[in-house]
Design an enzyme around this catalytic site. Sequence first.
Site, mmCIF file in Angstrom:
data_model
loop_
_atom_site.group_PDB
_atom_site.id
_atom_site.type_symbol
_atom_site.label_atom_id
_atom_site.label_comp_id
_atom_site.label_asym_id
_atom_site.label_seq_id
_atom_site.Cartn_x
_atom_site.Cartn_y
_atom_site.Cartn_z
ATOM 1 N N CYS A 69 93.829 81.188 62.638
ATOM 2 C CA CYS A 69 94.923 80.280 63.034
ATOM 3 C C CYS A 69 95.069 80.304 64.550
ATOM 4 O O CYS A 69 96.158 80.521 65.095
ATOM 5 C CB CYS A 69 96.233 80.680 62.365
ATOM 6 N N ALA A 73 94.612 78.054 67.184
ATOM 7 C CA ALA A 73 95.123 77.003 68.079
ATOM 8 C C ALA A 73 96.587 77.268 68.441
ATOM 9 O O ALA A 73 97.342 77.777 67.616
ATOM 10 C CB ALA A 73 94.976 75.640 67.399
ATOM 11 N N LYS A 82 96.711 83.113 72.647
ATOM 12 C CA LYS A 82 96.395 84.503 72.300
ATOM 13 C C LYS A 82 94.887 84.737 72.327
ATOM 14 O O LYS A 82 94.432 85.831 72.686
ATOM 15 C CB LYS A 82 96.974 84.843 70.930
ATOM 16 N N ASP A 104 90.519 77.753 63.125
ATOM 17 C CA ASP A 104 91.748 77.025 62.840
ATOM 18 C C ASP A 104 91.434 75.909 61.852
ATOM 19 O O ASP A 104 90.320 75.373 61.840
ATOM 20 C CB ASP A 104 92.353 76.442 64.117
ATOM 21 N N ASP A 115 97.732 85.237 62.990
ATOM 22 C CA ASP A 115 98.919 84.590 63.576
ATOM 23 C C ASP A 115 99.291 83.431 62.651
ATOM 24 O O ASP A 115 98.926 82.286 62.884
ATOM 25 C CB ASP A 115 98.580 84.100 64.985
ATOM 26 N N CYS A 123 106.229 83.925 64.598
ATOM 27 C CA CYS A 123 107.293 83.660 65.567
ATOM 28 C C CYS A 123 108.570 83.330 64.798
ATOM 29 O O CYS A 123 109.261 82.361 65.082
ATOM 30 C CB CYS A 123 106.910 82.545 66.541
#
Length: 453
Positions: free
Chosen positions: A272, A274, A278, A295, A340, A393
């Site tokens: 993941c 994009a 990171k 991605d 992520d 996040c």
Amino acid sequence: MADRCKSPRGSANDGRDGTGTLLRARLARVIAAVLEGHSLTDALQQGREKVAERDRALLGELAYGVCREYFRLQALSAMLLRQPLKDRDREIHALLLGGFYQLLHTRIPPHAAIGETAGAARLLGRKWAVGLVNGVLRRFQRERKAFLSRLDAMDSPELRYQLPGWLVRSVKDAWPEQAHDVFTGLSLRPPFTLRVNLQRNSLSDYAALLGEQGLTARPVKGVPSALILDEAVSVDRLPGFSRGRVSVQDAGAQLAAFLLDPRPGMDVLDACAAPGGKTGHILEYARDLRLVAMDADERRLERVAQNMARLGFSAQLVVGDASRPEGEWAQRRYDRILADVPCTATGVIRRHPDIRLLRRAGDVAALRVRQQAILDALWPLLRPGGKMLYATCSLLPQENEEQIAGFLRRQPDAHAVMLQPGQGMATPHGLQLLPDTLETDGFYYALLEKQGD
């Protein structure tokens, strides 16, 4: 409260050259697209292509502002309209929201904000709405004090915190002691944070370069690569940006590379990946990595390629689904994996204010299923002794602590490594950062080590 975020653009286009109405019409289309479920980033990208280059920054300022203040602007609209507009007139509704925002939060002269916003209805193919928009905005301007008093007297979490009610309740349940500070933090504009490429310059040396440009910055405790600028600037003003000496990235997001701790010569998978922030930092952290950046969205993977080109790095870019590993990349075994995962993004609302409008309470359960599928699918790709960093996040335990607790129950060879960096708070299985200060957005990290020989 209503005037706390005055725009610095005191000389905004007032429409005398005919472009003011076009700008407002484009703003209405951007906001209407968000109300229909599109991301603000995508809507703005299309909108900026249709306005003059000099007006693109203002279009972005207004669009972000309307999303930040949406719940109060929507309440004003409900007060001033005799009856709600129909769905087919969503662009006119968006036009009104943009007009209220200009009158409340910018230095655009009221006559320009009202006249050009009303005139934009004609460009939207709604001549009948010119008078409606003009009348509503003029009445608000005349009776502004009374309407704002009514607004302040309304007791609802949406208006108090500019967040959907379900999220207010969720944050209070998860973080009762920190909730007030979290809500305050989410209402602020995000810090303009730089990630200094420590392969090419030290933090202090780059801070000195900024000083030569008249820019002041401060470091972030616990994040060795981060500098927060006192004011946001165009990347063109950042020394060496085009040559990869520095990037723009939240300090909380920068922790990922340090926690993952890749070593030279390792095989690393960035699932993941994009848009690649990171990814680039992992390559800045350790040289000579064999890195796969994967991605599911081929178009967004192009952003990763652009970031790699600017930084001067190379990585194997792969279109694929992290929850269903297939192809050559899925046959390899990795020393480090960054997962992520897709999440509610509730920790980055001040940076992406459209999340206020787009996210629904029902999204949490669907995202949990997706996150679990990714964790379970990627774990077999990790070598014994390797480490996988789970990252969101999000502020919600359902996506964070509860997700990792469930994973550890399913995977007997998984062990959670205790994390104690200088940012955030330790949790039973990881680390939670809250957007309660102007240093980081909200993130969750859990470092999982695979047991075995």
